[in-house]
Motif scaffolding. Structure first.
Motif, PDB file in Angstrom:
ATOM      1  N   PHE A   9       2.940 110.920  67.417  1.00 23.38           N
ATOM      2  CA  PHE A   9       3.384 112.202  67.733  1.00 23.38           C
ATOM      3  C   PHE A   9       4.329 112.295  68.889  1.00 23.38           C
ATOM      4  CE2 PHE A   9       2.892 116.327  69.810  1.00 23.38           C
ATOM      5  CZ  PHE A   9       3.724 117.344  68.953  1.00 23.38           C
ATOM      6  N   ILE A  10       3.874 111.722  69.937  1.00 29.56           N
ATOM      7  CA  ILE A  10       4.701 111.494  71.265  1.00 29.56           C
ATOM      8  C   ILE A  10       6.127 110.758  71.242  1.00 29.56           C
ATOM      9  CG2 ILE A  10       4.920 110.795  73.953  1.00 29.56           C
ATOM     10  CD1 ILE A  10       1.886 111.261  74.047  1.00 29.56           C
ATOM     11  N   ALA A  11       5.777 109.627  70.219  1.00 27.95           N
ATOM     12  CA  ALA A  11       7.137 108.989  69.892  1.00 27.95           C
ATOM     13  C   ALA A  11       8.113 109.542  69.221  1.00 27.95           C
ATOM     14  CB  ALA A  11       6.678 107.723  69.266  1.00 27.95           C
ATOM     15  N   VAL A  12       7.608 110.351  68.300  1.00 32.38           N
ATOM     16  CA  VAL A  12       8.725 111.069  67.458  1.00 32.38           C
ATOM     17  C   VAL A  12       9.248 112.260  68.339  1.00 32.38           C
ATOM     18  CG1 VAL A  12       8.741 112.782  65.465  1.00 32.38           C
ATOM     19  CG2 VAL A  12       7.484 111.005  65.442  1.00 32.38           C
ATOM     20  N   ALA A  13       8.370 113.035  69.326  1.00 29.87           N
ATOM     21  CA  ALA A  13       8.931 113.921  70.065  1.00 29.87           C
ATOM     22  C   ALA A  13      10.037 113.372  71.025  1.00 29.87           C
ATOM     23  CB  ALA A  13       7.873 114.585  70.789  1.00 29.87           C
ATOM     24  N   GLU A  14       9.854 112.122  71.612  1.00 34.93           N
ATOM     25  CA  GLU A  14      10.683 111.465  72.458  1.00 34.93           C
ATOM     26  C   GLU A  14      12.132 111.056  71.874  1.00 34.93           C
ATOM     27  OE1 GLU A  14       8.242 108.667  74.484  1.00 34.93           O
ATOM     28  OE2 GLU A  14       7.640 110.160  76.074  1.00 34.93           O
ATOM     29  N   ASN A  15      11.803 110.434  70.716  1.00 39.13           N
ATOM     30  CA  ASN A  15      12.958 109.862  70.158  1.00 39.13           C
ATOM     31  C   ASN A  15      13.647 110.909  69.134  1.00 39.13           C
ATOM     32  OD1 ASN A  15      13.142 106.572  70.384  1.00 39.13           O
ATOM     33  ND2 ASN A  15      10.854 107.243  70.250  1.00 39.13           N
ATOM     34  N   LYS A  16      13.111 111.823  68.732  1.00 39.22           N
ATOM     35  CA  LYS A  16      13.786 112.896  67.755  1.00 39.22           C
ATOM     36  C   LYS A  16      14.041 112.202  66.482  1.00 39.22           C
ATOM     37  CE  LYS A  16      14.832 116.029  71.360  1.00 39.22           C
ATOM     38  NZ  LYS A  16      13.911 116.827  71.345  1.00 39.22           N
ATOM     39  N   HIS A  17      13.575 111.249  66.018  1.00 35.26           N
ATOM     40  CA  HIS A  17      13.736 110.507  64.870  1.00 35.26           C
ATOM     41  C   HIS A  17      12.587 109.627  64.450  1.00 35.26           C
ATOM     42  CE1 HIS A  17      15.974 107.850  62.158  1.00 35.26           C
ATOM     43  NE2 HIS A  17      16.800 108.586  62.278  1.00 35.26           N
ATOM     44  N   PHE A  18      12.131 109.862  63.209  1.00 36.25           N
ATOM     45  CA  PHE A  18      11.184 109.066  62.659  1.00 36.25           C
ATOM     46  C   PHE A  18      11.088 107.448  62.539  1.00 36.25           C
ATOM     47  CE2 PHE A  18       9.184 113.095  61.783  1.00 36.25           C
ATOM     48  CZ  PHE A  18       8.121 113.183  61.090  1.00 36.25           C
ATOM     49  N   GLY A  19      12.471 107.197  62.246  1.00 37.37           N
ATOM     50  CA  GLY A  19      12.841 105.881  62.112  1.00 37.37           C
ATOM     51  C   GLY A  19      13.009 104.979  63.349  1.00 37.37           C
ATOM     52  N   ARG A  20      13.422 105.739  64.475  1.00 41.32           N
ATOM     53  CA  ARG A  20      13.236 105.164  65.861  1.00 41.32           C
ATOM     54  C   ARG A  20      11.914 105.225  66.354  1.00 41.32           C
ATOM     55  NH1 ARG A  20      18.371 107.868  66.065  1.00 41.32           N
ATOM     56  NH2 ARG A  20      17.511 109.800  67.170  1.00 41.32           N
ATOM     57  N   ALA A  21      10.982 106.317  66.004  1.00 44.16           N
ATOM     58  CA  ALA A  21       9.710 106.203  66.779  1.00 44.16           C
ATOM     59  C   ALA A  21       8.961 105.130  66.117  1.00 44.16           C
ATOM     60  CB  ALA A  21       9.067 107.647  66.167  1.00 44.16           C
ATOM     61  N   ALA A  22       9.128 104.793  64.568  1.00 41.03           N
ATOM     62  CA  ALA A  22       8.503 103.439  64.025  1.00 41.03           C
ATOM     63  C   ALA A  22       8.925 102.195  64.688  1.00 41.03           C
ATOM     64  CB  ALA A  22       8.973 103.667  62.412  1.00 41.03           C
ATOM     65  N   GLU A  23      10.116 102.233  64.914  1.00 40.91           N
ATOM     66  CA  GLU A  23      10.619 100.972  65.666  1.00 40.91           C
ATOM     67  C   GLU A  23       9.802 100.722  67.036  1.00 40.91           C
ATOM     68  OE1 GLU A  23      14.832 101.136  65.986  1.00 40.91           O
ATOM     69  OE2 GLU A  23      15.146 101.032  63.758  1.00 40.91           O
ATOM     70  N   THR A  24       9.770 101.758  67.844  1.00 44.39           N
ATOM     71  CA  THR A  24       8.936 101.934  68.908  1.00 44.39           C
ATOM     72  C   THR A  24       7.876 101.382  69.096  1.00 44.39           C
ATOM     73  OG1 THR A  24      10.606 103.521  69.836  1.00 44.39           O
ATOM     74  CG2 THR A  24       8.503 103.296  71.217  1.00 44.39           C
ATOM     75  N   LEU A  25       7.188 101.786  67.713  1.00 42.57           N
ATOM     76  CA  LEU A  25       5.683 101.632  67.776  1.00 42.57           C
ATOM     77  C   LEU A  25       5.487 100.487  66.823  1.00 42.57           C
ATOM     78  CD1 LEU A  25       4.593 105.136  67.034  1.00 42.57           C
ATOM     79  CD2 LEU A  25       4.015 104.027  69.125  1.00 42.57           C
ATOM     80  N   TYR A  26       6.636  99.646  66.236  1.00 43.94           N
ATOM     81  CA  TYR A  26       6.319  98.586  65.345  1.00 43.94           C
ATOM     82  C   TYR A  26       5.238  98.922  64.359  1.00 43.94           C
ATOM     83  CZ  TYR A  26       8.159  96.255  69.558  1.00 43.94           C
ATOM     84  OH  TYR A  26       8.826  95.970  70.836  1.00 43.94           O
ATOM     85  N   ILE A  27       5.763 100.001  63.735  1.00 41.43           N
ATOM     86  CA  ILE A  27       4.927 100.403  62.348  1.00 41.43           C
ATOM     87  C   ILE A  27       5.894 100.864  61.317  1.00 41.43           C
ATOM     88  CG2 ILE A  27       2.805 100.792  63.510  1.00 41.43           C
ATOM     89  CD1 ILE A  27       3.658 104.064  63.490  1.00 41.43           C
ATOM     90  N   THR A  28       5.569 101.099  60.115  1.00 41.84           N
ATOM     91  CA  THR A  28       6.456 101.722  59.190  1.00 41.84           C
ATOM     92  C   THR A  28       6.952 103.144  59.275  1.00 41.84           C
ATOM     93  OG1 THR A  28       4.908 101.992  57.493  1.00 41.84           O
ATOM     94  CG2 THR A  28       5.697  99.846  57.426  1.00 41.84           C
ATOM     95  N   GLN A  29       8.070 103.412  58.773  1.00 44.77           N
ATOM     96  CA  GLN A  29       8.374 104.783  58.760  1.00 44.77           C
ATOM     97  C   GLN A  29       7.400 105.574  57.962  1.00 44.77           C
ATOM     98  OE1 GLN A  29      12.332 105.937  58.579  1.00 44.77           O
ATOM     99  NE2 GLN A  29      12.186 107.991  58.030  1.00 44.77           N
ATOM    100  N   ALA A  30       6.871 105.048  57.073  1.00 47.29           N
ATOM    101  CA  ALA A  30       5.730 105.761  56.239  1.00 47.29           C
ATOM    102  C   ALA A  30       4.459 106.119  56.864  1.00 47.29           C
ATOM    103  CB  ALA A  30       5.467 104.848  54.891  1.00 47.29           C
ATOM    104  N   ALA A  31       4.332 105.027  57.702  1.00 41.92           N
ATOM    105  CA  ALA A  31       2.914 105.306  58.611  1.00 41.92           C
ATOM    106  C   ALA A  31       3.079 106.337  59.546  1.00 41.92           C
ATOM    107  CB  ALA A  31       2.630 104.030  59.318  1.00 41.92           C
TER     108      ALA A  31
END
Length: 276
Positions: A9-31
């Motif tokens: 949730f924090i990663a999405v709020a900071e990146n304002k993007h599900f894809g970039r949050a996924a890259e930051t966390l090294y998981i899939t966008q679906a996850a």
């Protein structure tokens, strides 16, 4: 609730993007989507609004964000605490107010580290109220303050003093100066200052280093620790002004009674009193 959900949730709020949050966390966008959905189902409210080329938090999402940061931080702190415990190191936590740090403890921190070499030492700069609160809830062992805490649960020991000097970028000072900086040197100083000085400050700070930087860059006057400004006086960057106030300030070492780290507290006190 899995702490990874709050990290997502924090990663999405900071990146304002599900894809970039996924890259930051090294998981899939679906996850990422699945974790946000899990969080929204748990709180039974929408947390994120997804629009074309735009992502923003709902009011509920904004309210949750600070709590999410806190939960992640507390989890990280608990890992550190357990790691320290596994290493069989005793933790010893010291806090000082900003000006006690600048005027007194910063020059003694290396001695403290050397003394407490086999201890998991933690130091921080904090305001008086926060230090008292942490001493009270036993997350802090020792506080270094200019004024004692008047509470039967606390021990206040006078361990030393430091000198203050009224200094300025010019050699003349009177109540009409327009660039006086009022530094917070504790409750007693504030009372004395109000009694002896009629000058109106144009700037206030709780930190001596900030006051010194302002004076050296823009000019002005302030009460500063003598140790801190010796070189500036010698080079005549600053001038000492005759002061009407008591210029010796006390340092109190404050701790809760029946502290489990009594022996370390005693060693720390002896160290500070030796290196006066």
């Amino acid at each position: 609730m899995d702490i990874r959900v709050f990290k997502t949730f924090i990663a999405v709020a900071e990146n304002k993007h599900f894809g970039r949050a996924a890259e930051t966390l090294y998981i899939t966008q679906a996850a990422v989507s699945a974790r946000i959905k899990q969080l929204e189902e748990f709180y039974a409210t929408k947390l994120i609004i997804r629009e074309k080329n735009n992502l923003r938090l709902t009011p509920s999402g904004d309210a949750l964000l600070s709590h999410a940061h806190l939960m992640v931080s507390q989890m990280d702190q608990s890992k550190i605490a357990l790691s320290i415990a596994n290493q069989q190191k005793i933790s010893f936590n010291i806090a000082a107010t900003p000006n006690v740090w600048d005027a007194f403890f910063s020059n003694r921190i290396h001695d403290a580290i050397e003394l407490l070499d086999n201890v998991a030492l933690s130091t921080e700069i904090s305001v008086r109220e926060a230090i008292q609160r942490k001493l009270d809830d036993r997350t802090l062992d020792v506080g270094l303050l200019m004024d004692p805490i008047k509470d039967d649960e606390f021990t206040n020991e006078l361990i030393g003093h430091f000198d203050l000097s009224l200094v300025g970028s010019r050699s003349t000072f009177d109540k009409n100066v327009e660039d006086y900086i009022l530094v917070d040197w504790g409750i007693t100083f504030q009372k004395e200052h109000a009694l002896h000085h009629k000058v109106t400050p144009n700037f206030k700070t709780s930190t001596a280093m900030i006051a010194l930087e302002v004076i050296l860059s823009k000019g002005g006057f302030a009460y500063l620790p003598t140790e801190l400004i010796t070189q500036s006086l010698e080079s005549q960057e600053l001038f000492e002004i005759e002061a009407p106030l008591q210029i010796k300030r006390p340092i109190f070492m404050v701790y809760r009674k029946n502290n489990t780290n009594d022996e370390l507290i005693s060693q720390f006190k002896n160290l500070l009193m030796i290196i006066q």
